[in-house]
Scaffold this active site. Sequence first.
Site, mmCIF file in Angstrom:
data_model
loop_
_atom_site.group_PDB
_atom_site.id
_atom_site.type_symbol
_atom_site.label_atom_id
_atom_site.label_comp_id
_atom_site.label_asym_id
_atom_site.label_seq_id
_atom_site.Cartn_x
_atom_site.Cartn_y
_atom_site.Cartn_z
ATOM 1 N N ARG A 130 -9.578 -10.473 8.320
ATOM 2 C CA ARG A 130 -10.028 -11.832 8.471
ATOM 3 C C ARG A 130 -9.119 -12.838 7.760
ATOM 4 N NH1 ARG A 130 -16.120 -10.170 7.042
ATOM 5 N NH2 ARG A 130 -14.905 -8.670 5.871
ATOM 6 N N ASP A 160 1.106 -7.321 0.565
ATOM 7 C CA ASP A 160 0.856 -6.812 -0.784
ATOM 8 C C ASP A 160 1.491 -5.423 -0.883
ATOM 9 O OD1 ASP A 160 -0.483 -6.943 -3.342
ATOM 10 O OD2 ASP A 160 -2.073 -5.704 -2.536
ATOM 11 N N THR A 161 0.722 -4.350 -0.759
ATOM 12 C CA THR A 161 1.343 -3.020 -0.771
ATOM 13 C C THR A 161 2.183 -2.803 0.483
ATOM 14 O OG1 THR A 161 -0.475 -1.917 0.392
ATOM 15 C CG2 THR A 161 -0.634 -2.046 -2.023
HETATM 16 P P1 IMP Z 1 -1.674 -4.569 1.822
HETATM 17 O O1 IMP Z 1 -2.112 -3.654 2.922
HETATM 18 O O2 IMP Z 1 -1.836 -3.940 0.468
HETATM 19 O O3 IMP Z 1 -0.313 -5.172 2.014
HETATM 20 O O4 IMP Z 1 -2.726 -5.712 1.761
HETATM 21 C C1 IMP Z 1 -2.748 -6.712 2.662
HETATM 22 C C2 IMP Z 1 -4.153 -7.256 2.730
HETATM 23 O O5 IMP Z 1 -4.815 -7.194 1.474
HETATM 24 C C3 IMP Z 1 -4.072 -8.707 3.080
HETATM 25 O O6 IMP Z 1 -4.221 -8.850 4.479
HETATM 26 C C4 IMP Z 1 -5.204 -9.320 2.315
HETATM 27 O O7 IMP Z 1 -6.341 -9.389 3.135
HETATM 28 C C5 IMP Z 1 -5.468 -8.396 1.162
HETATM 29 N N1 IMP Z 1 -4.919 -8.914 -0.109
HETATM 30 C C6 IMP Z 1 -3.819 -8.514 -0.764
HETATM 31 N N2 IMP Z 1 -3.598 -9.228 -1.876
HETATM 32 C C7 IMP Z 1 -4.584 -10.138 -1.918
HETATM 33 C C8 IMP Z 1 -4.897 -11.213 -2.835
HETATM 34 O O8 IMP Z 1 -4.211 -11.503 -3.836
HETATM 35 N N3 IMP Z 1 -6.009 -11.927 -2.524
HETATM 36 C C9 IMP Z 1 -6.789 -11.686 -1.441
HETATM 37 N N4 IMP Z 1 -6.524 -10.707 -0.558
HETATM 38 C C10 IMP Z 1 -5.434 -9.945 -0.805
HETATM 39 MG MG MG Z 2 -6.144 -9.249 5.296
#
Ligand code: IMP
Ligand code: MG
Length: 185
Positions: free
Chosen positions: A47, A109-110
């Site tokens: 979302r 993020d990751t």
């Molecule tokens: P990843 O899969 O770890 O790259 O995370 C990506 C998803 O995690 C994003 O689409 C966000 O919805 C959520 N996310 C990562 N970091 C944050 C943050 O600092 N605040 C809020 N949501 C986050």
């Molecule tokens: Mg997200």
Amino acid sequence: MTENNSINFQREPLLTETEIKVRMAEMVLEIARDLQHEELTVIGILRGSFMFMADLVRLLYVNDIHPLIDFVFVTSYEGTESTGHLNLLRDMSLDVKDRKVLIVDDILDTGRTLKFTKEYIIEREAMEVSTCVLLDKPSRRTVPINADYVGFSINDVFVVGYGLDYNGRYRDLPYLGVIDCVEVE
Ligand code: IMP
Ligand code: MG
């Protein structure tokens, strides 16, 4: 409200509405330069991307780009921690076969969410896939992926607002704020 008592915001926004607007106008010029003459499909990752995506497509319109628009609903987070387990909760409705696709997410993020979604769309036989995120936290990356278009690179802080949430809340803020600490009552 107890829910609001359990988190603290830093007083100053990390990024104000104006800073977001200014940077997005620059980003969209880059996107328009690269993709202007293409038949584009923009896929938002729900979302978190909803607010960013809404403003992004309005800026694409200003640059005379009128894409098809769809969403996938991918989730991995609980609280401030990525569970590492990704779910496709809702598929897109459009057929992306042989289409140029721009994937839009709020934050990288990751990297797991973007990698998962990009691979999914490639499997659906898109002709070309590019990626766009408002925020990037490069120090948090655990899988090798970068976005083609990045609004802001930020440090390892947990941000809310402009679509991003903490446990479902604060997506409505028109700016980006940082959550300082989480206190469990
Ligand atoms: P990843 O899969 O770890 O790259 O995370 C990506 C998803 O995690 C994003 O689409 C966000 O919805 C959520 N996310 C990562 N970091 C944050 C943050 O600092 N605040 C809020 N949501 C986050
Ligand atoms: Mg997200």
